[in-house]
Design an enzyme around this catalytic site. Sequence first.
Site, PDB file in Angstrom:
ATOM      1  N   CYS A 115      31.354 -37.436   8.595  1.00 13.28           N
ATOM      2  CA  CYS A 115      31.388 -35.983   8.394  1.00 13.28           C
ATOM      3  C   CYS A 115      29.993 -35.382   8.266  1.00 13.28           C
ATOM      4  O   CYS A 115      29.839 -34.172   8.310  1.00 13.28           O
ATOM      5  CB  CYS A 115      32.221 -35.632   7.167  1.00 13.28           C
ATOM      6  SG  CYS A 115      31.534 -36.251   5.631  1.00 13.28           S
ATOM      7  N   CYS A 173      35.220 -36.033   0.261  1.00 12.29           N
ATOM      8  CA  CYS A 173      34.093 -35.369  -0.410  1.00 12.29           C
ATOM      9  C   CYS A 173      34.056 -35.747  -1.894  1.00 12.29           C
ATOM     10  O   CYS A 173      32.981 -35.939  -2.460  1.00 12.29           O
ATOM     11  CB  CYS A 173      34.209 -33.851  -0.276  1.00 12.29           C
ATOM     12  SG  CYS A 173      34.059 -33.262   1.430  1.00 12.29           S
TER      13      CYS A 173
END
Length: 128
Positions: free
Chosen positions: A34, A103
Amino acid sequence: MLYSEKVMDHFQNPRNVGKIDDADGVGEVGNAVCGDIMKVYIKVDCGIITDVKFNTFGCGSAIAASSMATEMIKGKKISEALELTNKAVVEALGGLPAHKVHCSVLAEEAVRAAVNDYYARRGETPPA
């Protein structure tokens, strides 16, 4: 709504952003998939995390997770910071979309890396 109010708040008004030049521990992690990179700095006094800062290059969820994670360990014993989990970060944020949970994992790993660096600098082994 895709993101909770807490996620939006920590994204738009992140806490503890910055760098500690004389940090007692620094942890940096990244996710090549990402492109998110997190760096966490901790200052420790008498075994307590007295200050914590972060720099995150990434999406809003990564910034929010970093901000929340730093809030969750500030003022805690250094050993307690190792107990921080990505699930606790997600819960504190009021949830994250499934494709953004990574995340919170990065936030957990960055905190853990900073704490491990703190112990390594002192020639100590982190508690298991």
